[in-house]
Every structure is written in C-alpha cells, then in structure tokens.
Design a protein around this motif. Structure first.
Motif, PDB file in Angstrom:
ATOM      1  N   ALA A 170     -18.661 -14.924  28.684  1.00  0.00           N
ATOM      2  CA  ALA A 170     -17.968 -15.501  27.523  1.00  0.00           C
ATOM      3  C   ALA A 170     -18.980 -15.838  26.431  1.00  0.00           C
ATOM      4  O   ALA A 170     -20.140 -16.172  26.711  1.00  0.00           O
ATOM      5  N   LEU A 171     -18.559 -15.747  25.178  1.00  0.00           N
ATOM      6  CA  LEU A 171     -19.439 -15.993  24.040  1.00  0.00           C
ATOM      7  C   LEU A 171     -19.016 -17.276  23.329  1.00  0.00           C
ATOM      8  O   LEU A 171     -17.842 -17.472  23.041  1.00  0.00           O
ATOM      9  N   HIS A 172     -20.007 -18.141  23.046  1.00  0.00           N
ATOM     10  CA  HIS A 172     -19.737 -19.414  22.376  1.00  0.00           C
ATOM     11  C   HIS A 172     -20.838 -19.691  21.356  1.00  0.00           C
ATOM     12  O   HIS A 172     -22.028 -19.480  21.638  1.00  0.00           O
ATOM     13  N   TRP A 173     -20.432 -20.168  20.174  1.00  0.00           N
ATOM     14  CA  TRP A 173     -21.406 -20.579  19.171  1.00  0.00           C
ATOM     15  C   TRP A 173     -21.987 -21.941  19.553  1.00  0.00           C
ATOM     16  O   TRP A 173     -21.258 -22.853  19.916  1.00  0.00           O
ATOM     17  N   LYS A 174     -23.303 -22.063  19.463  1.00  0.00           N
ATOM     18  CA  LYS A 174     -23.996 -23.298  19.787  1.00  0.00           C
ATOM     19  C   LYS A 174     -24.972 -23.656  18.669  1.00  0.00           C
ATOM     20  O   LYS A 174     -25.556 -22.776  18.026  1.00  0.00           O
ATOM     21  N   ARG A 175     -25.139 -24.948  18.460  1.00  0.00           N
ATOM     22  CA  ARG A 175     -26.185 -25.446  17.582  1.00  0.00           C
ATOM     23  C   ARG A 175     -27.417 -25.648  18.464  1.00  0.00           C
ATOM     24  O   ARG A 175     -27.452 -26.533  19.308  1.00  0.00           O
ATOM     25  N   VAL A 176     -28.441 -24.799  18.293  1.00  0.00           N
ATOM     26  CA  VAL A 176     -29.588 -24.765  19.201  1.00  0.00           C
ATOM     27  C   VAL A 176     -30.852 -25.207  18.471  1.00  0.00           C
ATOM     28  O   VAL A 176     -31.076 -24.848  17.311  1.00  0.00           O
ATOM     29  N   SER A 177     -31.663 -25.996  19.151  1.00  0.00           N
ATOM     30  CA  SER A 177     -32.968 -26.401  18.623  1.00  0.00           C
ATOM     31  C   SER A 177     -33.949 -26.533  19.780  1.00  0.00           C
ATOM     32  O   SER A 177     -33.553 -26.678  20.931  1.00  0.00           O
ATOM     33  N   THR A 214     -34.724  -8.606  24.907  1.00  0.00           N
ATOM     34  CA  THR A 214     -33.387  -8.658  25.505  1.00  0.00           C
ATOM     35  C   THR A 214     -32.516  -7.538  24.931  1.00  0.00           C
ATOM     36  O   THR A 214     -32.406  -7.398  23.713  1.00  0.00           O
ATOM     37  N   PRO A 215     -31.895  -6.719  25.792  1.00  0.00           N
ATOM     38  CA  PRO A 215     -31.056  -5.616  25.280  1.00  0.00           C
ATOM     39  C   PRO A 215     -29.765  -6.130  24.642  1.00  0.00           C
ATOM     40  O   PRO A 215     -29.342  -7.257  24.882  1.00  0.00           O
ATOM     41  N   ALA A 216     -29.153  -5.265  23.841  1.00  0.00           N
ATOM     42  CA  ALA A 216     -27.890  -5.628  23.187  1.00  0.00           C
ATOM     43  C   ALA A 216     -26.804  -5.848  24.224  1.00  0.00           C
ATOM     44  O   ALA A 216     -26.777  -5.193  25.269  1.00  0.00           O
ATOM     45  N   TRP A 217     -25.916  -6.790  23.945  1.00  0.00           N
ATOM     46  CA  TRP A 217     -24.835  -7.084  24.884  1.00  0.00           C
ATOM     47  C   TRP A 217     -23.788  -5.979  24.852  1.00  0.00           C
ATOM     48  O   TRP A 217     -23.460  -5.450  23.778  1.00  0.00           O
ATOM     49  N   PRO A 218     -23.246  -5.622  26.001  1.00  0.00           N
ATOM     50  CA  PRO A 218     -22.208  -4.584  26.046  1.00  0.00           C
ATOM     51  C   PRO A 218     -21.005  -4.962  25.188  1.00  0.00           C
ATOM     52  O   PRO A 218     -20.512  -6.086  25.245  1.00  0.00           O
ATOM     53  N   GLY A 219     -20.559  -4.022  24.389  1.00  0.00           N
ATOM     54  CA  GLY A 219     -19.387  -4.246  23.555  1.00  0.00           C
ATOM     55  C   GLY A 219     -19.707  -4.735  22.165  1.00  0.00           C
ATOM     56  O   GLY A 219     -18.937  -4.522  21.235  1.00  0.00           O
ATOM     57  N   ARG A 220     -20.856  -5.383  21.977  1.00  0.00           N
ATOM     58  CA  ARG A 220     -21.199  -5.912  20.663  1.00  0.00           C
ATOM     59  C   ARG A 220     -21.655  -4.807  19.717  1.00  0.00           C
ATOM     60  O   ARG A 220     -21.566  -4.943  18.504  1.00  0.00           O
ATOM     61  N   ALA A 225     -21.223  -5.096  12.133  1.00  0.00           N
ATOM     62  CA  ALA A 225     -22.540  -5.643  11.790  1.00  0.00           C
ATOM     63  C   ALA A 225     -23.533  -5.484  12.925  1.00  0.00           C
ATOM     64  O   ALA A 225     -24.546  -6.158  12.960  1.00  0.00           O
ATOM     65  N   SER A 226     -23.278  -4.554  13.852  1.00  0.00           N
ATOM     66  CA  SER A 226     -24.120  -4.451  15.036  1.00  0.00           C
ATOM     67  C   SER A 226     -25.564  -4.094  14.694  1.00  0.00           C
ATOM     68  O   SER A 226     -26.490  -4.499  15.375  1.00  0.00           O
TER      69      SER A 226
END
Length: 269
Positions: A170-177, A214-220, A225-226
């Motif tokens: 699953a894909l989720h947007w995160k605020r990362v630091s 890291t390779p590209a994720w399948p489906g993306r 904009a890939s």
C-alpha cells in the motif's frame, strides 16, 4: 557540535510540548464526538413515555449510527497518539452527560481552543526549529564541499513529503525528516495525518543505511509522470523502507543528506 546538541535538546522540549497539546486536543475532540453521539442516540430511542409511543425516524437512527462511528474513530486516534486511557474515559464519560445546548457549546469551544493551541505550537515548532545547524568537520579540506553538505543535511533535517510503500504494497504519503539524536544515531521521523490534517501520528526508527539504487515500484512506471519519479530506501532495525520522490534531484538531496549524517555518526563513534 555542542551548540547543535543544545538546539536539539531545546527542539525536543518544544516537540514534547506540542505533542502534549495535540493529545489534549485529540481527547477534547473525542469528548465532543462522544457527546454528539450520545445525544443522537437519545433522539433515536423510542419515546415510550407518551400515551402513543413514538418510534424514531430512519434519518435519526442513521445519524446516531454515523455519530457513534465518528466518536469511536476519534477515541481510537487519541489512543494511537498516546493519550492516557483513564484520561480518555473520564473525558468521554463526562461528555456523554451533556444534554443542553450550553453543555455542547462549552465542550465545542474547549475543543476548538485546544485545536488552535496545538496548531500554534506546531507552526511555531516548524518555523523556529525547521532546520538543524550542523558544525563543520572533516569535509573542510575541499573548497565548496562543506556548504553542499550542510545544504543536503539541512534539507533532510527539515524534511518533506514522500510516498512510502508498506510491507503489503500500500502507498501512503508521509511527512519524513531525518536527524541525529543525542546517542549519535540517525533517526527517521515519519508523520501521517488523520481527520483532514487535524491530528498527526508520528513513528520514529533508527537508520543504519541508505540505498540509492532502489528499483521502480511495479505499476508506477505506467503513470504519466513516471519518468520524473525516483526511489530510495533506508535500512532500519526490522526492515528496509522504500520511498518515492518526485524527481531525481529530490532523490539526490535525500540520499546525500542521509548519507552525510551516517558518515558523521561513523566518524564520531
């Protein structure tokens, strides 16, 4: 470096204060939701006191069900954020006794004040301590290299939005630091928003390595904009976490900044 550690200590105090304010706001909102749910359930109950018992309408029953769901979710969020169970229970039990308009307005005003206070502290934290200041060290030998290092380290310290992939895909947007703690460990902080950004949930993990291949994720790759997307990963205690960046330039800043932090840790320890 001592000055940087002092800044980090002050930032930690501000983070704790902000988090406590967010906990208070979350519990207050849970109380309001519980009061509304209790009132809606009361209105949806059959009135058997009259000479001719009155059954609730379908809309009132539906609203009561929806209010109960919202209240349950608010309580769950407060618990996930770390609110004390007894505190939540006390607040909710007190709130469900609210019956008059004045009671509901008082609860609502208190929750609104708590939310504003938490938002103010969060904005102050981001504005006043948005980027860490790092001391100059062994990279001073090459002209122009140190400013670039500090730029990338400050970039990851301030953080930004990244798309994270879970173990299940699953894909989720995160605020990362990323920052260095008092034990000279590189720490990743990932924040996720709930209830349209009203509450945030934070997860921290120790980083030991960064992967820039890291390779590209399948489906993306099928998206428009890939060609602008880029990927990297970080190694933690229990897994490798992968992220998607909006561009190769962003990926370069992320991986460079994290790697410089890891290098600093290695040099110190």
């Amino acid at each position: 470096m001592g000055r940087w550690l002092k800044d980090q200590k002050e930032r930690k105090k501000q983070e704790i204060r902000t988090h406590n304010a967010q906990l208070h706001a979350a519990v207050s909102v849970a109380g309001v939701a519980a009061a509304v749910a209790a009132l809606a359930a009361s209105n949806a109950s059959p009135d058997m006191s009259a000479a001719h018992p009155k059954m609730p309408s379908k809309i009132s029953t539906t609203i009561a069900s929806a209010a109960a769901l919202v209240a349950s979710h608010c309580i769950e969020i407060a618990e996930e954020m770390g609110a004390d169970h007894n505190h939540i229970s006390t607040t909710v039990n007190s709130a469900i006794n609210a019956r008059t308009n004045g009671d509901i307005m008082t609860l609502t005003a208190g929750a609104a004040t708590a939310l504003r206070a938490a938002a103010t502290l969060r904005a102050r934290l981001q504005k006043g301590y948005g980027a860490a200041t790092f001391a100059q060290a062994d990279e001073m030998g090459e002209e122009g290299k140190e400013p670039n290092i500090l730029t990338s380290m400050n970039f990851v310290s301030k953080g930004g939005e990244l798309l994270k992939r879970t173990r299940k895909g699953a894909l989720h947007w995160k605020r990362v630091s990323f920052n260095i703690n008092s034990n000279w460990q590189v720490v990743a902080k990932m924040k996720s928003k709930h209830m349209a950004g009203t509450f945030t949930k934070t997860k921290k993990c120790i980083v030991s390595w960064v992967y820039n291949d890291t390779p590209a994720w399948p489906g993306r790759e099928r998206e428009d904009a890939s060609e602008h997307m880029a990927y990297f990963g970080i190694k933690t205690v229990d897994r490798v976490i992968e992220f998607e960046c909006r561009s190769k330039g962003d990926k370069h800043m992320w991986t460079e900044g994290i790697q410089h932090m890891l290098n600093r840790r290695a040099n110190i320890t």
